[in-house]
Design an enzyme around this catalytic site. Structure first.
Site, mmCIF file in Angstrom:
data_model
loop_
_atom_site.group_PDB
_atom_site.id
_atom_site.type_symbol
_atom_site.label_atom_id
_atom_site.label_comp_id
_atom_site.label_asym_id
_atom_site.label_seq_id
_atom_site.Cartn_x
_atom_site.Cartn_y
_atom_site.Cartn_z
ATOM 1 N N GLY A 136 15.936 -7.507 -34.951
ATOM 2 C CA GLY A 136 15.365 -7.071 -33.674
ATOM 3 C C GLY A 136 16.325 -7.203 -32.505
ATOM 4 N N GLN A 196 5.352 -6.604 -9.159
ATOM 5 C CA GLN A 196 5.363 -8.038 -8.795
ATOM 6 C C GLN A 196 6.329 -8.296 -7.645
ATOM 7 O OE1 GLN A 196 5.476 -7.496 -12.549
ATOM 8 N NE2 GLN A 196 3.311 -7.368 -12.070
ATOM 9 N N HIS A 202 6.987 1.358 -6.832
ATOM 10 C CA HIS A 202 5.742 0.780 -6.307
ATOM 11 C C HIS A 202 5.915 -0.007 -5.012
ATOM 12 C CE1 HIS A 202 1.658 -0.532 -6.424
ATOM 13 N NE2 HIS A 202 2.084 -1.744 -6.158
ATOM 14 N N LYS A 243 -13.735 -4.440 -5.634
ATOM 15 C CA LYS A 243 -14.466 -3.303 -5.052
ATOM 16 C C LYS A 243 -13.499 -2.211 -4.616
ATOM 17 C CE LYS A 243 -14.831 -5.583 -0.604
ATOM 18 N NZ LYS A 243 -15.561 -5.976 0.531
ATOM 19 N N ASP A 269 -1.911 8.932 -7.398
ATOM 20 C CA ASP A 269 -1.471 7.535 -7.359
ATOM 21 C C ASP A 269 -0.042 7.450 -7.885
ATOM 22 O OD1 ASP A 269 -1.652 4.830 -6.915
ATOM 23 O OD2 ASP A 269 -3.243 4.452 -8.359
ATOM 24 N N SER A 287 -2.156 2.674 -15.151
ATOM 25 C CA SER A 287 -1.846 1.645 -16.152
ATOM 26 C C SER A 287 -3.037 1.518 -17.105
ATOM 27 C CB SER A 287 -1.528 0.347 -15.412
ATOM 28 O OG SER A 287 -1.326 -0.696 -16.296
ATOM 29 N N THR A 296 -8.265 1.830 -11.950
ATOM 30 C CA THR A 296 -8.238 2.352 -10.581
ATOM 31 C C THR A 296 -8.775 3.779 -10.547
ATOM 32 O OG1 THR A 296 -6.352 0.939 -10.079
ATOM 33 C CG2 THR A 296 -6.689 2.835 -8.631
HETATM 34 C C1 R5P Z 1 -1.575 -0.367 -7.696
HETATM 35 O O1 R5P Z 1 -1.567 -0.704 -6.556
HETATM 36 C C2 R5P Z 1 -1.062 0.946 -8.202
HETATM 37 O O2 R5P Z 1 -0.809 1.852 -7.198
HETATM 38 C C3 R5P Z 1 -2.032 1.526 -9.190
HETATM 39 O O3 R5P Z 1 -3.195 1.921 -8.503
HETATM 40 C C4 R5P Z 1 -2.395 0.553 -10.262
HETATM 41 O O4 R5P Z 1 -1.275 -0.142 -10.692
HETATM 42 C C5 R5P Z 1 -3.035 1.240 -11.426
HETATM 43 O O5 R5P Z 1 -3.383 0.279 -12.367
HETATM 44 P P1 R5P Z 1 -4.647 0.493 -13.280
HETATM 45 O O6 R5P Z 1 -4.508 1.833 -13.931
HETATM 46 O O7 R5P Z 1 -4.575 -0.636 -14.277
HETATM 47 O O8 R5P Z 1 -5.852 0.388 -12.412
#
Ligand code: R5P
Length: 282
Positions: A25, A84, A117, A193, A209, A213, A217
């Site tokens: 690996g 982060q 980000h 929320k 966006d 992930s 969201t």
């Molecule tokens: C966060 O502030 C980013 O702009 C995305 O909204 C976020 O990382 C998306 O993550 P997830 O799909 O897990 O909600």
């Protein structure tokens, strides 16, 4: 000028670097044309996701081999650890800053990336000592959305961090509030929320966006818009990780992303932008 292409860019170009794994690996890298890179300006194309830790290790090895290059510009379409950039609890680290400093220390003159980000706008920046050119794909995504929504639609971001993506289209942002970290082994803060007070009744909406992930969201944003009476809803994002079963679920509403991270819904290509960078036009 030399352009070095990692195997993980093979969807766009013929790779000219060797990157493999030893049977245990460990990472193996080789730049066959290393002699020609001495004293040259080098553009290195290497994706840092998926398998971000392995991809970063590959990059460190490649940079070590390139020590005698005149300059190195890295094109990494998605920068891992970019979320982060703040500390929530004592004892945490800003991994975004650590990665950028590491890349600088390892000899990168400039990082070119997309919708990074922590930068939250397009332009030239310096972060962790590293020069970064951040390119936004918001115009390309809005243009592509016309194929699904026609000319008449509004663009909305699901949180304020992504408001820079929608502002130039007169778009509003939802207000997302995350809670504490979950119990257990996954470092994940659930969405407590998400507020939205815009008037979307009977309108077609593009939710834009920087990344999808787990999809949570987008799911919340879709729910908000459906409750508020939106007509057609389409989700778009620069980077699509599509963890768990989020892609399957988002396809029910409609979703596309760019090919910063290739996936079956990568419909906006960054190749033209990369060509311009290579020609020195971007
Ligand atoms: C966060 O502030 C980013 O702009 C995305 O909204 C976020 O990382 C998306 O993550 P997830 O799909 O897990 O909600």
């Amino acid at each position: 000028m030399k352009v070095l292409i990692s195997p993980n860019f093979k969807d766009m170009y013929e790779p000219n670097l060797e990157i493999k794994q030893f049977p245990d690996g460990d990472t193996y890298t080789r730049i066959p044309q290393i002699e020609e890179c001495k004293g040259e300006d080098v553009i290195l194309l290497h994706r840092l996701y998926p398998e971000q830790n392995t991809k970063l290790m590959e990059l460190i090895f490649l940079l070590e081999a390139l020590k005698k290059a005149k300059s190195i510009v890295l094109i990494a379409p998605y920068l891992p650890y970019s979320r982060q950039d703040k500390l929530f609890k004592q004892g945490e680290v800003k991994s975004a800053e650590i990665i950028c400093s590491l890349l600088r220390e390892k000899g990168i003159e400039k990082l070119i990336t997309f919708d990074c980000h922590f930068l939250k706008k397009e332009g030239e920046f310096e972060y962790g000592g590293l020069k970064i050119k951040n390119i936004s794909l918001n115009k390309e995504m809005a243009e592509h959305a016309k194929e699904y929504l026609g000319e008449e639609f509004e663009v909305i971001s699901p949180d304020q961090g992504a408001s820079y993506l929608v502002e130039e289209f007169g778009g509003e942002s939802m207000k997302k509030v995350r809670g504490e970290y979950n119990e257990g082994g996954e470092a994940y803060r659930t969405i407590e929320k998400m507020e939205f007070s815009g008037d979307v009744k009977g309108k077609n909406i593009l939710i834009m966006d920087d990344m999808i992930s787990t999809g949570s969201t987008m799911f919340k944003a879709i729910e908000n818009l459906q409750k508020a009476g939106a007509k057609k809803i389409l989700c778009a994002s620069t980077h699509g990780f599509f963890l768990k079963d989020s892609l399957k679920k988002l396809k029910e509403t409609g979703v596309f992303v760019s090919d910063t991270i290739p996936s079956e819904v990568s419909e906006v290509s960054i190749k033209k932008i990369i060509e311009k960078i290579i020609k020195g036009e971007e």
